[in-house]
Design an enzyme around this catalytic site. Structure first.
Site, PDB file in Angstrom:
ATOM      1  N   TYR A   6      -9.797  -7.686   2.051  1.00 47.61           N
ATOM      2  CA  TYR A   6      -9.905  -6.494   2.877  1.00 47.61           C
ATOM      3  C   TYR A   6     -10.210  -5.271   2.020  1.00 47.61           C
ATOM      4  O   TYR A   6      -9.594  -5.061   0.962  1.00 47.61           O
ATOM      5  CB  TYR A   6      -8.598  -6.301   3.662  1.00 47.61           C
ATOM      6  CG  TYR A   6      -8.468  -4.985   4.361  1.00 47.61           C
ATOM      7  CD1 TYR A   6      -9.474  -4.520   5.209  1.00 47.61           C
ATOM      8  CD2 TYR A   6      -7.342  -4.190   4.180  1.00 47.61           C
ATOM      9  CE1 TYR A   6      -9.357  -3.295   5.846  1.00 47.61           C
ATOM     10  CE2 TYR A   6      -7.213  -2.972   4.824  1.00 47.61           C
ATOM     11  CZ  TYR A   6      -8.230  -2.527   5.651  1.00 47.61           C
ATOM     12  OH  TYR A   6      -8.114  -1.314   6.277  1.00 47.61           O
ATOM     13  N   ASP A  15      -1.465 -12.724   2.045  1.00 48.58           N
ATOM     14  CA  ASP A  15      -1.758 -11.885   3.201  1.00 48.58           C
ATOM     15  C   ASP A  15      -2.167 -12.832   4.335  1.00 48.58           C
ATOM     16  O   ASP A  15      -3.241 -13.438   4.303  1.00 48.58           O
ATOM     17  CB  ASP A  15      -2.885 -10.907   2.865  1.00 48.58           C
ATOM     18  CG  ASP A  15      -3.191  -9.936   3.999  1.00 48.58           C
ATOM     19  OD1 ASP A  15      -2.929 -10.300   5.169  1.00 48.58           O
ATOM     20  OD2 ASP A  15      -3.719  -8.845   3.733  1.00 48.58           O
ATOM     21  N   ARG A  54      15.756   6.506   8.762  1.00 46.42           N
ATOM     22  CA  ARG A  54      14.830   6.025   7.734  1.00 46.42           C
ATOM     23  C   ARG A  54      15.368   4.770   7.075  1.00 46.42           C
ATOM     24  O   ARG A  54      14.616   3.883   6.676  1.00 46.42           O
ATOM     25  CB  ARG A  54      14.574   7.132   6.690  1.00 46.42           C
ATOM     26  CG  ARG A  54      13.772   6.648   5.494  1.00 46.42           C
ATOM     27  CD  ARG A  54      13.248   7.784   4.618  1.00 46.42           C
ATOM     28  NE  ARG A  54      14.168   8.880   4.447  1.00 46.42           N
ATOM     29  CZ  ARG A  54      15.201   8.883   3.592  1.00 46.42           C
ATOM     30  NH1 ARG A  54      15.467   7.808   2.861  1.00 46.42           N
ATOM     31  NH2 ARG A  54      15.967   9.942   3.488  1.00 46.42           N
ATOM     32  N   LYS A 112      -2.482  -6.188  13.888  1.00 43.81           N
ATOM     33  CA  LYS A 112      -3.477  -7.142  14.347  1.00 43.81           C
ATOM     34  C   LYS A 112      -2.857  -8.155  15.321  1.00 43.81           C
ATOM     35  O   LYS A 112      -2.420  -7.782  16.392  1.00 43.81           O
ATOM     36  CB  LYS A 112      -4.131  -7.804  13.135  1.00 43.81           C
ATOM     37  CG  LYS A 112      -4.569  -6.830  12.030  1.00 43.81           C
ATOM     38  CD  LYS A 112      -5.489  -5.716  12.505  1.00 43.81           C
ATOM     39  CE  LYS A 112      -6.175  -4.949  11.383  1.00 43.81           C
ATOM     40  NZ  LYS A 112      -5.269  -4.181  10.511  1.00 43.81           N
TER      41      LYS A 112
END
Length: 380
Positions: free
Chosen positions: A98, A170, A46, A195
């Site tokens: 978004y 972004d 982690r 994406k």
């Protein structure tokens, strides 16, 4: 080193054990220590993973940053950035953004006392109008999803510096191939690496890049403490995707331009949104800060009814009706009911997102085949 070369080589070294040219997938949850505290930089997956570290180095390099942090999704990256704030802090946000970002801001973090102001950032003076002593962050999308609005990053950075604020961009729609916000004064860059960075619709991933060691340290603490980390297989897939980003983006841009211009001349189409048009609002800003205009297009039919849009959405054969964007295959979507369904209708309409607006993620197929598919779906 030029960007095309950097995309192939940044952050990647041959495996020191075997000489493997591709970074191995370190599929492990923990690491053996010779003695307590003697862990060679790795103690628990982690916290650190060699595959993730290689990707973080690559992401920092291609965005011209010094530090990158990877997360399990773009929304997990957004969540981590929001955890840098405290109750009472205020954020000024692009009003056209978004739907998932809008949802986490208004439905999750607003409950914890974070205040969000949504403004049209095509006019940077609107940012100043919402400024207060509690403002800590300016959050920009450019180009925006799905209206392709263009925001002047340099102008926003000037305002942020004057008020000693963080400026996050972004950069998902543009990708590092078309735009590098840190070069224009942003302090953080965020991607849904699902994406264009991944590029093959086979991974969910997010990242934040910065030049601030202090910010990176805080985000690394959140990354480890809250645990929204990607697995090594996901990191490997994004590393692989980055290697072909330049050649994919070139075709996305070429196809996007052909299809945008074809749509604009179609007798059944009322409006086409693509930031490469010279009369697109802030096109001069796009030309300044971008190296191309991408493969994202939105359009509205002259028959501005949901029934007409549905006919197009369900008739395409090569454009698949699906969420997401940025893959090699072309996608068609209906933001009002899909990606932006969480935004109240009155807010969508006020910001220009019509019920019948259709969004295209233009892939890298042959452009003539894609045009033929749209032609039979739209009809006359």
């Amino acid at each position: 080193m030029k960007l095309d070369t950097k995309l192939i080589h940044a952050g990647v070294e041959p495996d020191p054990t075997t000489g493997a040219i591709m970074t191995p997938i370190y599929q492990t949850s923990t690491y053996v220590q010779a003695a307590p505290g003697d862990h060679k930089g790795y103690e628990y997956a982690r916290t650190q993973n060699p595959t993730r570290n290689a990707l973080q180095q690559a992401l920092a390099a291609i965005e011209n940053g010094t530090h990158a942090l990877c997360f399990a999704s773009g929304m997990a990256a957004t969540d981590a950035v929001m955890r840098l704030l405290e109750p009472g802090d205020e954020v000024i946000v692009s009003n056209d953004l978004y739907g998932g970002t809008y949802r986490i801001f208004t439905k999750v973090f607003a409950k914890y006392g974070i205040v969000f102001h949504f403004v049209d950032m095509r006019d940077p003076t609107q940012i100043e109008a919402k400024m207060s002593p509690n403002t800590k962050l300016i959050w920009v999308e450019t180009p925006t999803n799905p209206l392709l609005s263009v925001v002047d990053i340099e102008a926003c950075a000037t305002i942020a510096r004057a008020h000693q604020l963080e400026l996050l961009v972004d950069n998902t729609f543009a990708s590092p191939y078309l735009q590098n916000p840190l070069d224009w004064g942003a302090t953080m860059v965020l991607h849904s690496a699902t994406k264009y960075l991944g590029g093959h619709s086979d991974v969910v991933h997010g990242c934040v890049i910065t030049n601030s060691a202090e910010t990176a340290e805080k985000l690394a603490f959140i990354q480890n403490a809250c645990g929204g980390v990607p697995g090594p297989q996901d990191c490997f897939l994004v590393l692989r995707g980055i290697k072909t980003l330049h050649v994919r983006m070139q075709r996305h841009c070429e196809n996007g331009e052909k299809i945008a211009r074809w749509l604009r001349n179609h007798p059944a189409v009322q409006q086409v949104l693509w930031c490469g048009f010279e009369d697109h609002p802030n096109h001069d800003v796009a030309r300044k800060q971008m190296r191309g205009f991408g493969g994202m297009i939105s359009f509205v039919l002259k028959d501005d009814r949901m029934e007409a849009a549905n006919q197009v959405l369900t008739r395409t054969k090569l454009f698949s009706l699906a969420e997401s964007l940025g893959g090699v295959e072309s996608l068609i979507g209906h933001p009002a009911s899909m990606t932006h369904g969480s935004i109240p209708r009155e807010e969508r309409i006020k910001n220009g997102l019509a019920d019948s607006l259709i969004r295209l993620s233009v892939g890298i197929e042959d452009a003539d085949d894609l045009i033929a598919d749209l032609e039979q779906a739209i009809g006359s």
